[in-house]
Design an enzyme around this catalytic site. Structure first.
Site, PDB file in Angstrom:
ATOM      1  N   ASN A  18     -13.091  10.570 -11.732  1.00 46.35           N
ATOM      2  CA  ASN A  18     -13.466   9.228 -12.358  1.00 46.35           C
ATOM      3  C   ASN A  18     -14.728   9.116 -12.137  1.00 46.35           C
ATOM      4  O   ASN A  18     -15.656   7.861 -12.764  1.00 46.35           O
ATOM      5  CB  ASN A  18     -12.022   8.531 -11.611  1.00 46.35           C
ATOM      6  CG  ASN A  18     -11.318   8.025 -12.065  1.00 46.35           C
ATOM      7  OD1 ASN A  18     -10.984   8.237 -13.004  1.00 46.35           O
ATOM      8  ND2 ASN A  18     -10.351   9.139 -11.594  1.00 46.35           N
ATOM      9  N   ARG A  58      -7.279   0.933  11.118  1.00 48.46           N
ATOM     10  CA  ARG A  58      -8.323   0.754  10.102  1.00 48.46           C
ATOM     11  C   ARG A  58      -8.893  -0.386  10.082  1.00 48.46           C
ATOM     12  O   ARG A  58      -9.858  -0.658   8.600  1.00 48.46           O
ATOM     13  CB  ARG A  58      -7.167   0.161   9.290  1.00 48.46           C
ATOM     14  CG  ARG A  58      -6.470   0.948   7.609  1.00 48.46           C
ATOM     15  CD  ARG A  58      -5.273   0.149   7.260  1.00 48.46           C
ATOM     16  NE  ARG A  58      -4.598   1.030   7.633  1.00 48.46           N
ATOM     17  CZ  ARG A  58      -4.113   2.868   7.168  1.00 48.46           C
ATOM     18  NH1 ARG A  58      -4.821   3.118   6.030  1.00 48.46           N
ATOM     19  NH2 ARG A  58      -3.025   3.357   7.180  1.00 48.46           N
ATOM     20  N   HIS A 114      -4.340   4.462 -11.145  1.00 46.84           N
ATOM     21  CA  HIS A 114      -3.676   5.351 -10.170  1.00 46.84           C
ATOM     22  C   HIS A 114      -3.013   5.940 -11.387  1.00 46.84           C
ATOM     23  O   HIS A 114      -2.873   5.423 -12.349  1.00 46.84           O
ATOM     24  CB  HIS A 114      -2.724   4.679  -9.553  1.00 46.84           C
ATOM     25  CG  HIS A 114      -1.023   4.607  -9.270  1.00 46.84           C
ATOM     26  ND1 HIS A 114      -1.202   5.039  -7.806  1.00 46.84           N
ATOM     27  CD2 HIS A 114       0.118   4.815  -9.420  1.00 46.84           C
ATOM     28  CE1 HIS A 114       0.500   6.358  -7.875  1.00 46.84           C
ATOM     29  NE2 HIS A 114       0.837   5.098  -8.776  1.00 46.84           N
ATOM     30  N   ASP A 142      -4.199  -5.887  -4.622  1.00 45.10           N
ATOM     31  CA  ASP A 142      -3.581  -6.773  -3.400  1.00 45.10           C
ATOM     32  C   ASP A 142      -3.568  -6.019  -2.030  1.00 45.10           C
ATOM     33  O   ASP A 142      -3.320  -4.836  -1.886  1.00 45.10           O
ATOM     34  CB  ASP A 142      -2.734  -7.562  -4.259  1.00 45.10           C
ATOM     35  CG  ASP A 142      -1.345  -6.988  -4.367  1.00 45.10           C
ATOM     36  OD1 ASP A 142      -1.541  -5.481  -4.210  1.00 45.10           O
ATOM     37  OD2 ASP A 142      -0.435  -7.796  -5.110  1.00 45.10           O
TER      38      ASP A 142
HETATM   39  C1  GAR Z   1      -7.184  10.128  -9.937  1.00 43.63           C
HETATM   40  O1  GAR Z   1      -6.172  11.225  -9.861  1.00 43.63           O
HETATM   41  C2  GAR Z   1      -6.638   9.300  -9.111  1.00 43.63           C
HETATM   42  O2  GAR Z   1      -5.618   8.741 -10.292  1.00 43.63           O
HETATM   43  C3  GAR Z   1      -5.961   9.349  -7.942  1.00 43.63           C
HETATM   44  O3  GAR Z   1      -7.032  10.597  -7.458  1.00 43.63           O
HETATM   45  C4  GAR Z   1      -7.476  11.038  -8.316  1.00 43.63           C
HETATM   46  C5  GAR Z   1      -9.073  11.266  -7.549  1.00 43.63           C
HETATM   47  O4  GAR Z   1      -9.380  11.986  -8.873  1.00 43.63           O
HETATM   48  N1  GAR Z   1      -5.917   7.721  -7.318  1.00 43.63           N
HETATM   49  C6  GAR Z   1      -4.317   7.947  -6.260  1.00 43.63           C
HETATM   50  O5  GAR Z   1      -4.034   8.437  -6.279  1.00 43.63           O
HETATM   51  C7  GAR Z   1      -4.583   7.122  -5.462  1.00 43.63           C
HETATM   52  N2  GAR Z   1      -3.242   6.825  -5.159  1.00 43.63           N
HETATM   53  P1  GAR Z   1     -11.683  12.344  -8.803  1.00 43.63           P
HETATM   54  O6  GAR Z   1     -11.177  12.403  -7.363  1.00 43.63           O
HETATM   55  O7  GAR Z   1     -11.769  14.017  -9.911  1.00 43.63           O
HETATM   56  O8  GAR Z   1     -11.672  11.188  -9.324  1.00 43.63           O
END
Ligand code: GAR
Length: 220
Positions: A17, A68, A112, A144
């Site tokens: 991403n 955190r 997500h 949020d």
């Molecule tokens: C993606 O599928 C994103 O939607 C997910 O992790 C992956 C990261 O891929 N995010 C979550 O699950 C957040 N809870 P990437 O590192 O190749 O972008």
């Protein structure tokens, strides 16, 4: 000329991403620049993408912080120093606290890999297959205080095939993630997103397709 929107992208993994955001900033379809990439994971594959694209990055290892909130305070300091306007969570696998939320009100987005509010949390592609849904997809939303509960900006739908496993469904969803995240960021950059309660309104509105999706198909 007015200053470009400055993005702070938070990653934990491979960063596909992140790559799509880098590419769309470069080709001008996102009118913004990546001011900083932050990771909690020193091994994140995303860091190699930053090196290749010559983008500033910083590792803040969450294991070095007792809470955190202390970890988030370090991230806020780094994001402020980089003069970040919009925080973009792109496969960032840590829950964020009010310390980060309060520092960037209405200016944190997440992607997500499911059609929220269905399947929040982790391993959601596997859960979607096991549940037997015919469609899944991905969601970009404002963050949020809840887990994957913030106002929804954009979603893409993909079919779940009988032959799917977690890897094939994840790949189909990821392809759409790379299309919708840049679009959401550009709408923000254009100042077109307005949060009203749970809803995100787009001004001026975009004309949606009114075509229904049916799976399996009604005929054929
Ligand atoms: C993606 O599928 C994103 O939607 C997910 O992790 C992956 C990261 O891929 N995010 C979550 O699950 C957040 N809870 P990437 O590192 O190749 O972008």
């Amino acid at each position: 000329m007015s200053r470009k929107l400055r993005l702070g992208v938070l990653v934990s993994g491979g960063g596909t991403n992140l790559q799509s955001i880098i590419d769309r900033c470069r080709d001008g379809s996102i009118d913004a620049e990546i001011a900083l990439v932050l990771t909690n994971n020193p091994q994140a594959g995303a860091l190699e993408r930053c090196r290749r694209a010559d983008i500033p990055f910083l590792t803040i290892d969450h294991r070095r912080y007792a809470s955190r909130e202390e970890f988030d305070a370090q991230m806020v300091a780094a994001l402020r120093k980089a003069e970040v306007d919009l925080v973009v969570l792109a496969g960032f696998m840590r829950l964020i606290s009010s310390v980060l939320l309060d520092a960037f009100p209405g200016s944190i987005m997440n992607i997500h890999p499911a059609l929220l509010p269905a399947f929040p949390g982790l391993h959601v592609q596997k859960k979607a297959i096991e549940y037997g849904v015919r469609f899944s997809g991905c969601t970009v939303h404002f963050v949020d205080a809840g887990l994957d509960t913030g106002p929804i900006i954009i979603q893409a739908v993909v079919p779940v095939l009988d032959s799917d496993n977690e890897a094939t469904l994840s790949a189909r969803i990821l392809e759409q993630e790379h299309r919708i995240y840049p679009r959401a960021i550009q709408l923000f950059a254009e100042g077109r997103l307005r949060i009203e309660g749970r809803r995100v309104l787009i001004d001026p509105p975009l004309t949606p397709s009114e075509a229904a999706l049916v799976h399996p198909p009604l005929d054929g």
